[in-house]
Design a protein around this motif. Structure first.
Motif, PDB file in Angstrom:
ATOM      1  N   ASN A 102      -3.448  18.814   4.604  1.00  0.00           N
ATOM      2  CA  ASN A 102      -4.204  18.970   3.096  1.00  0.00           C
ATOM      3  C   ASN A 102      -3.796  18.078   2.244  1.00  0.00           C
ATOM      4  O   ASN A 102      -2.617  17.948   1.794  1.00  0.00           O
ATOM      5  N   PRO A 103      -4.424  16.863   2.132  1.00  0.00           N
ATOM      6  CA  PRO A 103      -4.126  15.627   1.409  1.00  0.00           C
ATOM      7  C   PRO A 103      -3.824  15.852  -0.360  1.00  0.00           C
ATOM      8  O   PRO A 103      -2.882  15.103  -0.710  1.00  0.00           O
ATOM      9  N   ILE A 104      -4.515  16.999  -0.478  1.00  0.00           N
ATOM     10  CA  ILE A 104      -4.191  17.480  -2.038  1.00  0.00           C
ATOM     11  C   ILE A 104      -2.972  17.992  -2.276  1.00  0.00           C
ATOM     12  O   ILE A 104      -1.989  17.520  -3.070  1.00  0.00           O
ATOM     13  N   ALA A 143       4.093   9.811   1.907  1.00  0.00           N
ATOM     14  CA  ALA A 143       2.820   9.044   1.736  1.00  0.00           C
ATOM     15  C   ALA A 143       1.870   9.042   2.893  1.00  0.00           C
ATOM     16  O   ALA A 143       0.714   8.800   2.753  1.00  0.00           O
ATOM     17  N   ARG A 144       2.584   9.050   4.174  1.00  0.00           N
ATOM     18  CA  ARG A 144       1.665   8.854   5.447  1.00  0.00           C
ATOM     19  C   ARG A 144       0.671  10.170   5.387  1.00  0.00           C
ATOM     20  O   ARG A 144      -0.526   9.974   5.984  1.00  0.00           O
ATOM     21  N   SER A 192      -5.413   4.724  -0.654  1.00  0.00           N
ATOM     22  CA  SER A 192      -5.877   3.454  -0.265  1.00  0.00           C
ATOM     23  C   SER A 192      -4.762   2.200  -0.422  1.00  0.00           C
ATOM     24  O   SER A 192      -5.137   1.411   0.564  1.00  0.00           O
ATOM     25  N   ASP A 193      -3.921   2.301  -1.318  1.00  0.00           N
ATOM     26  CA  ASP A 193      -2.745   1.406  -1.348  1.00  0.00           C
ATOM     27  C   ASP A 193      -1.545   1.928  -1.407  1.00  0.00           C
ATOM     28  O   ASP A 193      -1.040   2.432  -2.340  1.00  0.00           O
ATOM     29  N   ALA A 194      -1.088   2.338   0.010  1.00  0.00           N
ATOM     30  CA  ALA A 194       0.216   3.294  -0.075  1.00  0.00           C
ATOM     31  C   ALA A 194       1.242   2.440  -0.806  1.00  0.00           C
ATOM     32  O   ALA A 194       2.369   3.167  -1.425  1.00  0.00           O
ATOM     33  N   GLU A 195       1.521   1.283  -0.596  1.00  0.00           N
ATOM     34  CA  GLU A 195       2.653   0.503  -1.054  1.00  0.00           C
ATOM     35  C   GLU A 195       2.674   0.477  -2.755  1.00  0.00           C
ATOM     36  O   GLU A 195       3.730   0.625  -3.332  1.00  0.00           O
TER      37      GLU A 195
END
Length: 239
Positions: free
Chosen positions: A112-114, A141-142, A147-150
Motif C-alpha cells: 500500500n504505497p499511500i 523508501a523501498r 521516482s527519486d528515492a535519494e
C-alpha cells in the motif's frame, strides 16, 4: 523469527524458519495493515540460508541445497505451503531461486504505497543514532515507489533530524545538497560531538586526579625544619 538447530552431521548450526511468527497473509493486506512480519522473517531467513550455501554448504550442488531448504529448514508447515504451489518445471525444481520466489510471493502482502509514504513522511530520528535513522528511511523508501528515492530520503533527513545545528548546516548548503553530502555532514557533526564529550570526560578525570594527589615536599619540610631561605630573622628595633 528464526531458530538455531544444532546438527553435527552438517555444520555447527542451521537456520529454521518459524512459521508461527505471524498469521499467513492469504489475502492482500488492506487499510492500515501494511507490513507483514512474516514477510520480513522470510527475507531474513532467505539471506541467512544464502550465506550458509555460500559457506559451510558451498560444496553441495544446487539440487542438494534445494533438498536442505525443503526437508530441513522450512519445516512441516512450510512443506504444506509448498504443496499448494503450482508444479515446478523439471529445471526449476532443481534451482533455489524459483523456490525463494514462490515462498516470498506467498508471504508478501500487497503493498500500500499511500500508507508506506505516510510512514516515511512521519519518520523522525528521535533517540536513534543518525546511522540508524538513515537506515530506517532507506528501508521505508523501498515500498514508496518514489521516482527519486535519494532526494526524498535527503529531504526527510533535513526535516526529521533531531539536531537543530545539523539541520541548519544542511539547509545552508542549499540546492546542491545531495543525499551523500547530507549523510557526510550529519555523521561528521555527530562524531565530533562524541569526541568532544569523550575529551571533556577525560579532562575532568585528569583534574580530579590532580587535586587528589598530595604535593611533594622537600627533605627539610618532611623533617620539620624550615629551609634556609624560609628561616625567620629577628628584626632589629630602631634606635
Amino acid at each position: 523469527m528464526v531458530s538455531e538447530v544444532a546438527d553435527s552431521s552438517t555444520f555447527t548450526s542451521k537456520t529454521r524458519l518459524s512459521w508461527n511468527y505471524a498469521a499467513f497473509p492469504h489475502r492482500p493486506c488492506t487499510g492500515l495493515v501494511r507490513i507483514c512480519p512474516l514477510s520480513e522473517a522470510w527475507k531474513r531467513f532467505e539471506q541467512h540460508v544464502k550465506l550458509i550455501f555460500a559457506g559451510p554448504l558451498k560444496e553441495k550442488d544446487e539440487e542438494e541445497q534445494v533438498s536442505y531448504l525443503l526437508l530441513l529448514w522450512i519445516g512441516e508447515k512450510g512443506r504444506d505451503i509448498y504443496n499448494t504451489f503450482p508444479a515446478f518445471s523439471n529445471d526449476d525444481m532443481k534451482k533455489l531461486q524459483p523456490h525463494y520466489d514462490r515462498f516470498l510471493r506467498y508471504v508478501q502482502p500487497k503493498l500500500n504505497p499511500i500508507f508506506a509514504k505516510y510512514k516515511f513522511n512521519n519518520e523522525v530520528q528521535g533517540t536513534n543514532t543518525f546511522d540508524q535513522f538513515v537506515t530506517k528511511l532507506k528501508l521505508l523508501a523501498r515500498d514508496c515507489n518514489f521516482s527519486d528515492a535519494e532526494e526524498m530520503i535527503r529531504d526527510r533527513i533535513v526535516f526529521g533530524i533531531q539536531s537543530e545545528k545539523i539541520r541548519e548546516k544542511l539547509i545552508n548548503v542549499g540546492e546542491v545538497l545531495t543525499l551523500d553530502k547530507a549523510v557526510q555532514i550529519a555523521q561528521a557533526y555527530e562524531y565530533s560531538q562524541e569526541h568532544l564529550k569523550l575529551m571533556g570526560h577525560q579532562s575532568v578525570h585528569v583534574q580530579a586526579l590532580s587535586k587528589s594527589t598530595p604535593h611533594a615536599h622537600s627533605p627539610a619540610e618532611r623533617s620539620g625544619r624550615r629551609p634556609p631561605h624560609q628561616t625567620k630573622t629577628r628584626s632589629t628595633p630602631p634606635k
